[in-house]
Design a protein around this motif. Sequence first.
Motif, PDB file in Angstrom:
ATOM      1  N   ARG A 115      -0.799  -3.533  -2.678  1.00 18.66           N
ATOM      2  CA  ARG A 115       0.171  -3.752  -3.756  1.00 18.66           C
ATOM      3  C   ARG A 115      -0.287  -3.029  -5.020  1.00 18.66           C
ATOM      4  N   PRO A 125      -1.216  -3.502   7.115  1.00 16.39           N
ATOM      5  CA  PRO A 125       0.220  -3.256   7.144  1.00 16.39           C
ATOM      6  C   PRO A 125       0.531  -2.027   7.987  1.00 16.39           C
ATOM      7  N   ASP A 181       4.685  -5.483   3.951  1.00 19.51           N
ATOM      8  CA  ASP A 181       4.884  -6.854   4.429  1.00 19.51           C
ATOM      9  C   ASP A 181       4.935  -6.947   5.955  1.00 19.51           C
ATOM     10  N   GLY A 199      11.929  -2.162   2.400  1.00 20.91           N
ATOM     11  CA  GLY A 199      10.542  -2.613   2.398  1.00 20.91           C
ATOM     12  C   GLY A 199       9.551  -1.594   2.912  1.00 20.91           C
TER      13      GLY A 199
END
Length: 339
Positions: free
Chosen positions: A223, A305, A262, A241
């Motif tokens: 992030r 991820p 995510d 996303g």
Amino acid sequence: MPLEYRKEGGRLVWVRSPFTGAITYFTDIHKKRSGFQSRRSPVVPAAPDWHAAEAERLKELEAARRDCPFCPGNEELTTAELLRVTPDAVEGAARTSSTWLIRAFTNLIPRIPEECTGGRNESYVVVEDPRHFADGARHHDELLYTALLPLAQFRAILHADLAVARMAYSNPVVQSVLIRKNQGRESGASQPHLHNQVIGVDRPFPPVEQERQRLAEDRTLWRDILAFVAEERFLIAERDGCVLYFCPFGVFPRSYEVVCPDVDGRMTELPAHVIDTFADVLHQALALLGPLPLDYEIHDGPGVPLHAHICARYYPYSNIGGTLNLPSDLAATLPTARR
């Protein structure tokens, strides 16, 4: 644990690093025949016969196709076919007279030694298109490249990769599978026909494991990276996303990353719509580089991820001691970020 390696006739064939787990091969790479052909220097005759010259060029292109093991009609030159996608199975795919659009088979030379995967070769090749050259090609260097493929076909390629990955995971020794592509001679590819590789191994791949450990230490790291690239105007696209951005700390000067922050877990277990979105954004990244020599590597698994590293394999000499030299106005040359 003793050092892992293999010798043949007193000659070292491979060794695994006791620190990173990465395997080093010792091969006569200079003896490996390259499928790439150099463009001939143009020679203009005093009285040029353009029809004869054009016929000669087409003859050379046809000879390249005839000798290529990945071209239609040469299927017997590869190992046994494991998977085939027919042209009518992919709406919006490139038109072709071939009976197949995508096909997969075991790599002739294992990327990971068979001793590490229960005596089974878990290295696979996925041919992405039956065409060898771009449409209308007149020279050997006018090759088809992945960014030219329709988006629907690129989605189908990624789904084919995952079908092959599931074959690898059916081997209980395989703990991790990597999808990797090399495009162009400078990327290390010896075969110019469009293809990628699916590789299974008996433990997590070292770069993925390193990422997993780092993310376990700092769960907000990705992030923070996304916030940084947005602030520096390195963000190129975002869709459902999944984010594409220029990576200022990649291995090569022109490095990009696609990440779904995510989404984690094995790709083979993700819903089809997530894979399609990821494929769409990865295809967009490839379009930025077009025909340039490049590679991409997809990392997945628990604790990381879903993401891909895309590198243009130009100017490697500008990476000296791990440092890069990049233009200060790079952000101004990047495409405008869009969703």
